[in-house]
Design an enzyme around this catalytic site. Structure first.
Site, PDB file in Angstrom:
ATOM      1  N   LYS A 203      -1.425 -10.874   2.265  1.00 19.14           N
ATOM      2  CA  LYS A 203      -1.235  -9.541   1.691  1.00 19.14           C
ATOM      3  C   LYS A 203      -0.395  -8.751   2.681  1.00 19.14           C
ATOM      4  CE  LYS A 203      -3.615  -5.471   0.026  1.00 19.14           C
ATOM      5  NZ  LYS A 203      -4.900  -4.932  -0.436  1.00 19.14           N
ATOM      6  N   LYS A 260       0.632 -11.471  -2.137  1.00 22.36           N
ATOM      7  CA  LYS A 260       0.778 -10.130  -2.688  1.00 22.36           C
ATOM      8  C   LYS A 260       1.651  -9.290  -1.781  1.00 22.36           C
ATOM      9  CE  LYS A 260      -2.073  -6.123  -3.466  1.00 22.36           C
ATOM     10  NZ  LYS A 260      -3.365  -5.555  -3.280  1.00 22.36           N
TER      11      LYS A 260
HETATM   12  C1  PBG Z   1      -6.954  -2.481  -1.957  1.00 21.76           C
HETATM   13  C2  PBG Z   1      -5.916  -2.989  -2.880  1.00 21.76           C
HETATM   14  C3  PBG Z   1      -4.612  -2.514  -3.007  1.00 21.76           C
HETATM   15  C4  PBG Z   1      -4.044  -3.191  -4.075  1.00 21.76           C
HETATM   16  C5  PBG Z   1      -5.012  -4.077  -4.562  1.00 21.76           C
HETATM   17  N1  PBG Z   1      -6.164  -3.962  -3.789  1.00 21.76           N
HETATM   18  C6  PBG Z   1      -3.879  -1.434  -2.307  1.00 21.76           C
HETATM   19  C7  PBG Z   1      -3.806  -1.419  -0.842  1.00 21.76           C
HETATM   20  O1  PBG Z   1      -3.992  -2.419  -0.152  1.00 21.76           O
HETATM   21  O2  PBG Z   1      -3.568  -0.329  -0.330  1.00 21.76           O
HETATM   22  C8  PBG Z   1      -2.671  -2.957  -4.603  1.00 21.76           C
HETATM   23  C9  PBG Z   1      -2.420  -3.403  -5.973  1.00 21.76           C
HETATM   24  C10 PBG Z   1      -1.212  -2.846  -6.606  1.00 21.76           C
HETATM   25  O3  PBG Z   1      -0.378  -2.179  -5.964  1.00 21.76           O
HETATM   26  O4  PBG Z   1      -1.072  -3.080  -7.807  1.00 21.76           O
HETATM   27  N2  PBG Z   1      -7.358  -3.247  -0.907  1.00 21.76           N
END
Ligand code: PBG
Length: 334
Positions: A203, A260
């Site tokens: 991520k 992601k």
């Molecule tokens: C939270 C989380 C996030 C997303 C999914 N889970 C945001 C972040 O890490 O700040 C983002 C998903 C999206 O942008 O569609 N941990």
């Protein structure tokens, strides 16, 4: 002399001559079975609220969510991922609402599982919906960084609470060290050996999450959608680091790995596909969705064609599963 044709031993265009040939030779396909639909859920009654930066996406009440999921499930969607919009008054510095067995997301899970037992339900394991500062964990004593091990201990309890409420897969999205192993052993200790871990392995600290943070209200305390999560999320410049993270998640017992964002990280997906035979997921995040919509609204891109190509590219790069806000409309054949 347009029709003076040469003898050419290879004419690759022969295999693109007509629709039937093209269909027979198509190498990659996105089907409804590949898609996971992320949804936002809010407390209270009444109508769903639009999320302005994500056209077509709404924050649903629990009752509304069940209705949406019923329609999606009838259209062939097999799995949904739930994200709660926590009321500001329930947030604090340490995100204690995350462990409330009656918190919004767990009530939503119970209602969904009661109404649609066959629909697979996935929940995020991270503290950002619950903390006032918007970080994915609790802060250290100085308040300068997210404290790793203290956060992992909370996440493990959170995963067990989610399993108790009936989720099928938990998805740690926090990027703390050692969290997959800790969650696996906490789940096993609590006899939830059948609950899978969908690990956000790679991520990245991405600017593409902006609209999501609008949707769930997880901006930083000053309201800025951009929160600096670079001490835990990966540096967008680093492909090799994602391999280290993926290897650890495999070792710690992740069932499925995830990359992601998706569209801007296809090289990472491709590498991960070569690293492991485990199933691979990719999250087409809010900013990817918003970009396509914004351009389509201006008439600059064709919405459905761009949407379909964006998903095909993610599949082609190696994803088995795609989390996408487009899931339901695709299932409905729109
Ligand atoms: C939270 C989380 C996030 C997303 C999914 N889970 C945001 C972040 O890490 O700040 C983002 C998903 C999206 O942008 O569609 N941990």
């Amino acid at each position: 002399m347009a029709d003076a044709e040469q003898n050419l031993s290879r004419r690759p265009r022969r295999l693109r001559r007509n629709a039937a040939t093209r269909a027979l030779l198509q190498e990659t396909r996105v089907t409804v079975d590949d898609l996971i639909w992320p949804l936002f859920v809010k407390d209270g009654e009444g109508d769903a609220e639009a999320v302005p930066s994500m056209p077509g996406v709404r924050r649903h009440t629990i009752a509304g969510l069940v209705g949406e999921c019923r329609e999606a499930s009838e259209a062939g969607i097999k799995a949904v991922a739930l994200f709660p919009v926590t009321p500001a008054e329930l947030k604090n510095d340490s995100g204690t609402e995350a462990l409330n067995p009656d918190c919004l997301v767990l009530r939503a899970v119970r209602e969904l599982k009661k109404a649609l037992p066959e629909l697979l339900v996935i929940t995020d394991v991270a503290l950002d919906p619950y903390t006032t500062h918007g970080h994915d964990g609790v802060l250290n004593a100085e308040g300068t960084d997210v404290a790793n091990d203290a956060t992992v201990a909370i996440l493990a309890q959170m995963a067990v609470a989610h399993a108790e409420a009936g989720v099928d897969w938990v998805a740690p999205s926090d990027m703390m060290d050692g969290r997959v192993g800790a969650i696996r052993s906490a789940l096993d200790d609590a006899r939830h050996t059948g609950v899978s871990i969908l690990a956000y392995s790679a991520k990245y600290a991405s600017a593409f999450y902006g609209p999501f943070r609008d949707a769930v209200g997880s901006q930083s305390a000053d309201g800025a959608a951009y929160i600096d999560k670079r001490t835990y999320q990966l540096n967008p410049a680093n492909p090799r680091e994602s391999m280290v993270e993926a290897a650890l998640d495999i070792e710690e017992g992740a069932d499925i790995l995830m990359v992601k964002p998706a569209g801007a990280y296809l090289d990472i997906l491709c590498r991960m596909r070569q690293l492991t035979d485990l199933p691979l997921a990719a999250y087409q995040v809010s900013g990817e969705y918003a970009q396509i919509h914004a351009a389509a609204e201006r008439g600059w891109l064709d919405l459905a064609a761009t949407r379909d190509e964006s998903l095909l590219a993610i599949k082609r790069a190696g994803a088995d599963l795609i989390l996408t806000y487009f899931a339901k409309e695709i299932a409905l054949g729109r």
